[in-house]
Design a protein around this motif. Structure first.
Motif, PDB file in Angstrom:
ATOM      1  N   LEU A 134      37.826  39.504  14.284  1.00  0.00           N
ATOM      2  CA  LEU A 134      37.237  39.920  15.553  1.00  0.00           C
ATOM      3  C   LEU A 134      35.722  39.737  15.541  1.00  0.00           C
ATOM      4  N   ALA A 135      35.076  40.140  14.451  1.00  0.00           N
ATOM      5  CA  ALA A 135      33.618  40.027  14.368  1.00  0.00           C
ATOM      6  C   ALA A 135      33.171  38.569  14.385  1.00  0.00           C
ATOM      7  N   GLU A 136      33.924  37.705  13.704  1.00  0.00           N
ATOM      8  CA  GLU A 136      33.570  36.284  13.656  1.00  0.00           C
ATOM      9  C   GLU A 136      33.791  35.600  15.004  1.00  0.00           C
ATOM     10  N   SER A 137      34.834  35.974  15.703  1.00  0.00           N
ATOM     11  CA  SER A 137      35.187  35.295  16.954  1.00  0.00           C
ATOM     12  C   SER A 137      34.386  35.807  18.143  1.00  0.00           C
ATOM     13  N   GLY A 138      34.099  37.109  18.158  1.00  0.00           N
ATOM     14  CA  GLY A 138      33.421  37.691  19.309  1.00  0.00           C
ATOM     15  C   GLY A 138      34.397  38.013  20.418  1.00  0.00           C
ATOM     16  N   PRO A 139      33.999  38.859  21.347  1.00  0.00           N
ATOM     17  CA  PRO A 139      34.943  39.370  22.347  1.00  0.00           C
ATOM     18  C   PRO A 139      35.456  38.351  23.349  1.00  0.00           C
ATOM     19  N   ASP A 140      34.695  37.271  23.584  1.00  0.00           N
ATOM     20  CA  ASP A 140      35.083  36.328  24.634  1.00  0.00           C
ATOM     21  C   ASP A 140      35.896  35.142  24.133  1.00  0.00           C
ATOM     22  N   ALA A 141      36.144  35.065  22.840  1.00  0.00           N
ATOM     23  CA  ALA A 141      36.910  33.941  22.295  1.00  0.00           C
ATOM     24  C   ALA A 141      38.332  33.962  22.832  1.00  0.00           C
ATOM     25  N   PRO A 142      38.906  32.801  23.146  1.00  0.00           N
ATOM     26  CA  PRO A 142      40.300  32.770  23.612  1.00  0.00           C
ATOM     27  C   PRO A 142      41.244  33.201  22.507  1.00  0.00           C
ATOM     28  N   CYS A 143      42.336  33.831  22.889  1.00  0.00           N
ATOM     29  CA  CYS A 143      43.314  34.297  21.905  1.00  0.00           C
ATOM     30  C   CYS A 143      44.660  34.445  22.588  1.00  0.00           C
ATOM     31  N   TRP A 144      45.720  34.008  21.914  1.00  0.00           N
ATOM     32  CA  TRP A 144      47.062  34.212  22.453  1.00  0.00           C
ATOM     33  C   TRP A 144      47.362  35.705  22.506  1.00  0.00           C
ATOM     34  N   THR A 145      48.016  36.146  23.584  1.00  0.00           N
ATOM     35  CA  THR A 145      48.485  37.525  23.711  1.00  0.00           C
ATOM     36  C   THR A 145      49.852  37.527  24.380  1.00  0.00           C
ATOM     37  N   TRP A 146      50.607  38.592  24.163  1.00  0.00           N
ATOM     38  CA  TRP A 146      51.899  38.685  24.838  1.00  0.00           C
ATOM     39  C   TRP A 146      51.752  39.116  26.287  1.00  0.00           C
ATOM     40  N   TRP A 147      50.579  39.615  26.664  1.00  0.00           N
ATOM     41  CA  TRP A 147      50.338  39.945  28.059  1.00  0.00           C
ATOM     42  C   TRP A 147      49.653  38.767  28.744  1.00  0.00           C
ATOM     43  N   ALA A 148      49.699  38.768  30.069  1.00  0.00           N
ATOM     44  CA  ALA A 148      49.238  37.603  30.824  1.00  0.00           C
ATOM     45  C   ALA A 148      47.726  37.424  30.784  1.00  0.00           C
ATOM     46  N   ALA A 149      46.986  38.493  30.917  1.00  0.00           N
ATOM     47  CA  ALA A 149      45.527  38.408  30.957  1.00  0.00           C
ATOM     48  C   ALA A 149      44.948  39.810  30.757  1.00  0.00           C
ATOM     49  N   PRO A 150      43.758  39.875  30.158  1.00  0.00           N
ATOM     50  CA  PRO A 150      42.940  38.778  29.620  1.00  0.00           C
ATOM     51  C   PRO A 150      43.422  38.335  28.241  1.00  0.00           C
ATOM     52  N   ARG A 151      43.380  37.048  28.023  1.00  0.00           N
ATOM     53  CA  ARG A 151      43.779  36.486  26.730  1.00  0.00           C
ATOM     54  C   ARG A 151      42.514  36.180  25.924  1.00  0.00           C
ATOM     55  N   THR A 152      41.931  37.227  25.383  1.00  0.00           N
ATOM     56  CA  THR A 152      40.683  37.109  24.626  1.00  0.00           C
ATOM     57  C   THR A 152      40.766  37.971  23.373  1.00  0.00           C
ATOM     58  N   ALA A 153      39.896  37.668  22.426  1.00  0.00           N
ATOM     59  CA  ALA A 153      39.812  38.485  21.213  1.00  0.00           C
ATOM     60  C   ALA A 153      39.403  39.911  21.560  1.00  0.00           C
ATOM     61  N   GLY A 154      38.546  40.063  22.566  1.00  0.00           N
ATOM     62  CA  GLY A 154      38.124  41.400  22.964  1.00  0.00           C
ATOM     63  C   GLY A 154      39.286  42.243  23.448  1.00  0.00           C
ATOM     64  N   ALA A 155      40.190  41.641  24.208  1.00  0.00           N
ATOM     65  CA  ALA A 155      41.362  42.373  24.705  1.00  0.00           C
ATOM     66  C   ALA A 155      42.277  42.767  23.552  1.00  0.00           C
ATOM     67  N   VAL A 156      42.418  41.875  22.569  1.00  0.00           N
ATOM     68  CA  VAL A 156      43.228  42.198  21.390  1.00  0.00           C
ATOM     69  C   VAL A 156      42.616  43.365  20.626  1.00  0.00           C
ATOM     70  N   GLY A 157      41.297  43.308  20.411  1.00  0.00           N
ATOM     71  CA  GLY A 157      40.636  44.395  19.711  1.00  0.00           C
ATOM     72  C   GLY A 157      40.786  45.724  20.439  1.00  0.00           C
ATOM     73  N   ARG A 158      40.629  45.672  21.736  1.00  0.00           N
ATOM     74  CA  ARG A 158      40.765  46.891  22.547  1.00  0.00           C
ATOM     75  C   ARG A 158      42.150  47.501  22.390  1.00  0.00           C
ATOM     76  N   HIS A 159      43.181  46.654  22.419  1.00  0.00           N
ATOM     77  CA  HIS A 159      44.552  47.150  22.276  1.00  0.00           C
ATOM     78  C   HIS A 159      44.813  47.658  20.868  1.00  0.00           C
ATOM     79  N   GLN A 160      44.284  46.957  19.876  1.00  0.00           N
ATOM     80  CA  GLN A 160      44.494  47.373  18.494  1.00  0.00           C
ATOM     81  C   GLN A 160      43.807  48.695  18.165  1.00  0.00           C
ATOM     82  N   ALA A 161      42.703  48.982  18.810  1.00  0.00           N
ATOM     83  CA  ALA A 161      42.047  50.280  18.612  1.00  0.00           C
ATOM     84  C   ALA A 161      42.965  51.412  19.050  1.00  0.00           C
ATOM     85  N   GLN A 162      43.667  51.216  20.164  1.00  0.00           N
ATOM     86  CA  GLN A 162      44.592  52.237  20.648  1.00  0.00           C
ATOM     87  C   GLN A 162      45.815  52.335  19.738  1.00  0.00           C
TER      88      GLN A 162
END
Length: 245
Positions: free
Chosen positions: A99-127
């Motif tokens: 996450l730190a290397e990619s930054g929040p705006d980097a594209p990332c596959w997700t099982w949800w439709a949007a947003p598909r970013t590293a930031g969204a993954v990090g946000r979900h993983q915190a929860q």
């Protein structure tokens, strides 16, 4: 990346680290065969394996920086029991580093439709790790886990609505307002009927601390009738819209 709640990417990384460290500590000092009351199909060992695999998996997807292709299909090998805590720490560091290397705006596959970013993954993983930390702390004494940090939970409520419920909210037969009474914040979840006919459909208000709201949404805590104003069945309908583990 800063969410609408004001919870930023640096706070997300800090939350993943602090909640993970506490989870590692609990797993490392628990009987690995003991049942996790809030996840009754799991032992403590299963919980440790789950969060490690999840964090490693998402680290692989974040590193790939490809929103269209899923990575991490071959999961890391599970460790022997005497190495479980160290392995969990490695999985957490893998996720935090990606996450730190990619930054929040980097594209990332997700099982949800949007947003598909590293930031969204990090946000979900915190929860996810915060809820599972609560799960682990309840071993041997159900429901005794410490509340989620208020600001983290304050981002967890809208994150759950956006990601875990998402478009499924359209089938809700009215509108539910979730009120975090410790933060003075609220979020309204509306079904299609409520959007089409404002004020003419069923409604309910659920009042609780931000932490309790998140734990209710993840079905870790029951919803007391005294916390609901309006139609309690509408709140039950809202909670049924997401698949939580």
């Amino acid at each position: 990346m800063t969410s609408a709640s004001g919870y930023g990417f640096s706070e997300v990384l800090e939350a993943i680290e602090s909640q993970s460290v506490r989870l590692h500590e609990v797993v490392g000092t628990s009987d690995l065969d003991e049942q996790v009351p809030s996840c009754p199909d799991w032992s403590v060992r299963d919980l440790g394996h789950h969060i490690g695999e999840v964090q490693w998996y998402w680290a692989e997807n974040v590193r790939a920086r490809n929103a269209d292709v899923r990575s991490g299909a071959s999961l890391t090998a599970l460790p022997p029991d005497d190495e479980l805590q160290a392995w969990m720490g490695w999985c957490t560091e893998s996720l935090l580093g990606a996450l730190a290397e990619s930054g929040p705006d980097a594209p990332c596959w997700t099982w949800w439709a949007a947003p598909r970013t590293a930031g969204a993954v990090g946000r979900h993983q915190a929860q996810e790790v915060a809820v599972h930390r609560w799960d682990a702390e309840g071993v041997g004494n159900p429901g005794s886990g410490r509340p989620l940090p208020a600001e983290l939970a304050g981002d967890g409520v809208p994150e759950f609505v956006e990601i875990m419920i998402g478009p499924a909210a359209e089938v809700l037969g009215g509108a539910v307002t979730l009120v975090a009474n410790d933060l003075g914040e609220h979020w309204r979840v509306e079904g299609a009927a409520a959007v089409a006919r404002p004020g003419a459909t069923r409604s309910a208000v659920l009042n609780a601390t931000a932490s309790d709201l998140v734990l209710m949404l993840y079905r870790r805590l029951p919803v007391p009738d005294v916390d609901v104003v309006g139609d309690p069945m509408l709140v039950a309908s809202l909670l049924s819209l997401a698949d939580t583990t």
